[in-house]
Design an enzyme around this catalytic site. Structure first.
Site, PDB file in Angstrom:
ATOM      1  N   ASP A   1       0.904  -1.325  -0.059  1.00 21.90           N
ATOM      2  CA  ASP A   1      -0.265   0.048   0.162  1.00 21.90           C
ATOM      3  C   ASP A   1       0.917   1.213   0.008  1.00 21.90           C
ATOM      4  O   ASP A   1       2.045   1.131   0.247  1.00 21.90           O
ATOM      5  CB  ASP A   1      -0.940   0.122   1.453  1.00 21.90           C
ATOM      6  CG  ASP A   1      -0.273   0.206   2.650  1.00 21.90           C
ATOM      7  OD1 ASP A   1       0.806  -0.427   2.725  1.00 21.90           O
ATOM      8  OD2 ASP A   1      -0.528   1.029   3.164  1.00 21.90           O
TER       9      ASP A   1
ATOM     10  N   GLU B   1       0.058  -0.630   5.821  1.00 22.33           N
ATOM     11  CA  GLU B   1       0.822   0.116   6.487  1.00 22.33           C
ATOM     12  C   GLU B   1       0.653   1.680   6.550  1.00 22.33           C
ATOM     13  O   GLU B   1       0.960   2.046   7.899  1.00 22.33           O
ATOM     14  CB  GLU B   1       2.200  -0.333   6.415  1.00 22.33           C
ATOM     15  CG  GLU B   1       3.233   0.026   7.156  1.00 22.33           C
ATOM     16  CD  GLU B   1       4.000   1.256   7.213  1.00 22.33           C
ATOM     17  OE1 GLU B   1       4.674   1.685   8.026  1.00 22.33           O
ATOM     18  OE2 GLU B   1       3.661   2.117   6.147  1.00 22.33           O
TER      19      GLU B   1
END
Length: 448
Positions: free
Chosen positions: A89, A151
């Site tokens: 991500d 994250e």
């Protein structure tokens, strides 16, 4: 096998794969981008590592994101286990008009590859893949893999997943590829991470807007009150001053020269740096608060009226040794105590992340230092990092015997989290070589 030559031969493939990854708008926030983009990235990562010999699958985590898990045994009895970590991500691109190139299209500018996630952290995924392909079947360690999917949002999906599935990821050495070197070509292992506290402070002063001509002066307004509250968070030197938090820490590792910091940050040579200590002190050993955003009327369209309510989102970074929950209480109490003119100030704690300090005396750290010194041809530094990776603390608590090494391609020129993020291809190549050397030598030496 000439690993350097093999890595060099793999770099065109690395560029193509990074272009594929950067094109996926994998921001783990459905309010901004469709969740299908993260699912597409997770599937791509799982298939790519399966192509290097891993048995991979996707695992749901408690925050709704998916992690890519994998296992690749070497078949050698007593071999150590190494866990490879990265995340797929990315941060949102903020505003496209501040980018010199399209944020989701890998573009070469002045020898660097630009795009959101090019360094943080898709460049590190490609680094892992390139190292593994360079080694081929010659990997004398058992390998495990986890590539996280949320994250950057700080929602804690993998942090909650790890303790509940401890055996899946147990390892002797954990390579957390979400850090970087001191500068391009200057190898480093990160040994210290600041923790974080994110809060939103709300100020309410009036039931509704009031005409500034008829009521301005005697009547309080929330925006002025918010400015007054925020002004108490730093002193005249720029040091963060939150009541109850120590502000005199000293960094004991490699220094961060002021001139290099100015250059890395894009500041002019004469720019005034905030804080009363050395750059490394204020960056890695002391608390620092940042105002991330403010809710208030925009300049265009604003009316001649007193603002009844306003809010600000704050990010407090804390060094190892400071408890983040105590820091959250200290910050909340400080903000509420600073409320002026009888205004109502409340604080909402959004997220908390633990600081981290690595143990550095084990064989994995020594093997990595040797590998990086060979790959880069110069000594290795030990650095702090101002950012936070709460997962590191969870890994240290869950696997107290494991050595945790923070490495990666995210040196200061990468401008991670900012517009015009980029990666230096040489960093991918040299770090892939270092990782390949580490995996070969750490396993061959019979560690742990």
């Amino acid at each position: 096998m000439d690993l350097r030559k093999r890595v060099d031969e793999l770099m065109p493939r690395a560029r193509g794969e990074l272009a594929d990854l950067v094109a996926m708008r994998s921001v783990a926030d459905p309010r901004q981008f469709p969740p299908s983009e993260c699912r597409r990235a997770a599937t791509w990562v799982a298939e790519a590592f399966a192509g290097t010999g891993f048995a991979t699958h996707l695992a749901d985590t408690p925050d709704g994101s998916q992690a890519v898990l994998g296992f690749r045994p070497c078949g050698r009895e007593g071999a150590p286990t190494v866990l490879l970590y990265a995340h797929y991500d990315v941060q949102p691109p903020l505003t496209d008009d501040e980018w010199r190139t399209p944020p989701f299209r890998l573009t070469e500018v002045d020898g660097r590859w630009h795009g959101r996630g090019a360094a943080d952290c898709k460049g590190n995924i490609v680094m892992h893949l390139t190292a593994l392909r360079a080694l081929g079947d010659d990997v004398p360690v058992d390998l495990k893999l986890v590539v996280e999917g949320s994250e950057e949002q700080g929602t804690g999906g993998l942090e909650a997943f790890v303790p509940e599935h401890a055996e899946l990821l147990r390892a002797d050495a954990i390579l957390v590829a979400d850090a970087g070197n001191a500068a391009v070509g200057h190898p480093a292992v990160t040994v210290s991470l600041r923790g974080m506290v994110n809060v939103v402070v709300h100020v309410e002063a009036l039931p509704s807007e009031l005409h500034s001509g008829m009521f301005g002066g005697p009547a309080p307004d929330a925006l002025a009150a918010l400015v007054a509250v925020l002004a108490t968070l730093r002193d005249e030197a720029g040091d963060t001053t939150v009541h109850g938090l120590p502000g005199d820490g000293r960094w004991s590792g490699a220094p961060y020269p002021a001139a290099r910091f100015r250059a890395d940050a894009g500041l002019s040579p004469g720019a005034v740096l905030l804080g009363s200590g050395e750059v490394a002190d204020t960056l890695w050993a002391r608390p620092a608060v940042t105002v991330l955003g403010i809710d208030c009327p925009p300049v265009v369209g604003s009316a001649a009226a007193l603002v009844p309510r306003a809010a600000a989102r704050l990010n407090l970074r804390i060094p190892p040794g400071v408890d983040p929950y105590r820091a959250a209480c200290a910050l909340s109490e400080h903000l509420m105590a600073a409320a002026p003119w009888g205004t109502d100030v409340s604080v909402e704690v959004e997220a908390i992340g633990e600081p981290f300090r690595a143990a550095t005396g084990g064989p994995a750290h020594q093997a990595m230092h040797d590998a990086m010194r060979t790959a880069f041809g110069r000594p290795v530094s030990r650095l702090g990092q101002g950012g936070s990776i709460p997962l590191c603390t969870v890994l240290a608590e869950t696997y107290p015997e494991a050595e945790i090494l923070l490495i990666g391609v995210e040196e200061p020129q990468a401008r991670i989290h900012a517009p015009n993020e980029s990666v230096a291809p040489a960093e991918i190549a040299n770090m892939a070589l270092a990782e390949a050397l580490f995996l070969r030598n750490y396993g061959a030496a019979g560690h742990p």
